[in-house]
Design an enzyme around this catalytic site. Structure first.
Site, PDB file in Angstrom:
ATOM      1  CB  THR A 165     -25.112  27.486 -38.636  1.00 28.21           C
ATOM      2  OG1 THR A 165     -25.544  28.814 -38.345  1.00 28.21           O
ATOM      3  CG2 THR A 165     -24.345  26.973 -37.421  1.00 28.21           C
ATOM      4  CD  GLU A 216     -27.036  31.082 -35.041  1.00 27.08           C
ATOM      5  OE1 GLU A 216     -26.868  31.056 -33.806  1.00 27.08           O
ATOM      6  OE2 GLU A 216     -28.149  30.962 -35.581  1.00 27.08           O
TER       7      GLU A 216
END
Length: 353
Positions: free
Chosen positions: A132, A134
């Site tokens: 991801t 993130e």
């Protein structure tokens, strides 16, 4: 055959369905079937001889060793993960177990299997780890987009555990020579997404006449990637990616959360008008979650330049397809939106009002 973990979840199931529609190579689908795993999603292929399903926890080393020995996959595509930030705030232990311990256990099983292959099979084997954006932390409004060389700075238990798994995958390539690939994607959306995530949650709540919860001021920015485009990118990386490399996968669609919600409401106003007013009238701003990253944005130029991939969908075309799918598949939504999900929504959103 390829081995896919988490193939009953949102992105994994879309990948399995796309793969089996497009080629004859079988898939061994390994999924623990937690709350987010749904065999109904895989209904079109459950009786396909090219689809072998195994209900196995990726933390179960003996079960993984047995699967590798029996099915002898040429590649692993690793989707299995706990992935919801809010859940990681309320209960981080499951994220450490699945994302870190599970990835470690899978890497160990893959390495043991790979090390015994003949030279040609060893060279052809791939371990593709799906991660991801993130892990890179938060951007300001003026910061450049995340590239493959952006330093890691995870801000939630979820992103920290995904960062840990990324580092393990990198280490297994550099230490043991395991031919790994890592992809870091932006926010996915599309069919079969569990309704705790923003887009399916808004669609489901809107047509049920419920409030549409938006965190904080609604100005948090995400780069949105249609799940079908993500699956196409993974196939490209699996087929042509360079072992040891990482590839960012993004949709080139930076939108604030409130823009996303407004667009969904407008699409629903056109497709299923309310008797009075607009679905926008149901929007409610709720207390922001702790450590909420302000902006994510992916620079996907490496993937386009090296492998020729770019998204086929714009945000507008992808979101229109997504809204239409949810409206046409209410039975699927109804089955998913029960039990743990209802309790989760009550715990996570009602308390923020």
């Amino acid at each position: 055959m390829i081995l896919v973990t988490g193939g009953a979840g949102f992105i994994g199931a879309n990948f399995v369905l796309d793969w089996l529609r497009g080629c004859d190579e079988p898939i061994l689908n390994v999924d623990k079937l937690t709350y987010a795993g749904n065999l109904r999603t895989l209904e079109p292929v459950l009786h396909d001889p090219k689809h072998v399903f195994a209900r196995v926890d990726i933390c179960d080393a003996a079960a993984l060793d047995a699967l590798f020995a029996e099915h002898r996959p040429r590649a692993v595509v690793h989707f299995a993960a706990e992935s919801h930030v809010d859940r990681s705030i309320h209960g981080p232990a499951d994220f450490v177990q699945t994302n870190v311990v599970g990835t470690f256990t899978l890497l160990e099983a893959a390495r043991a299997y790979w090390s015994k292959l003949d030279a040609g099979e060893r060279a052809a084997f791939r371990f593709l780890h799906v991660s991801t954006d993130e892990v890179f932390g938060s951007l300001s409004a003026t910061d450049p987009q995340f590239s493959e060389t952006t330093p890691y700075a995870p801000n939630s238990p979820y992103s920290a555990t995904k960062a840990g798994s990324d580092h393990l995958v990198r280490a297994y390539h550099h230490t043991y020579g395991l031919p790994t690939l890592t992809t870091n994607c932006s926010n996915n959306y599309g069919p079969y997404q569990f309704p705790e995530k923003l887009i399916p949650l808004v669609i489901a709540n809107a047509i049920a006449g419920k409030s549409l919860p938006v965190y904080g001021d609604g100005q948090n920015v995400r780069d949105w990637l249609y799940v079908g485009d993500h699956c196409a990118a993974i196939r490209e990386v699996l087929g042509c990616g360079e072992p040891g490399e990482t590839y960012n996968i993004g949709g080139w669609n930076e939108k604030t959360n409130i823009e996303v919600v407004h667009t969904i409401c407008d699409l629903l106003d056109a497709a299923r008008p309310k008797a009075n007013g607009s679905y926008r009238d149901q929007i409610t701003f709720v207390k922001d979650r702790p450590g909420h990253d302000r902006r994510y944005a992916i620079d996907a130029r490496k993937l386009e330049g090296k492998l020729g991939w770019k998204p086929a969908e714009t945000f507008e075309t992808g979101l229109a397809k997504t809204v239409r799918w949810y409206l046409e598949n209410q039975a699927w939504v109804g089955e998913v939106a029960s039990g743990d999900y209802r309790k989760w929504v009550e715990t996570n959103y009602t308390e923020r009002g």
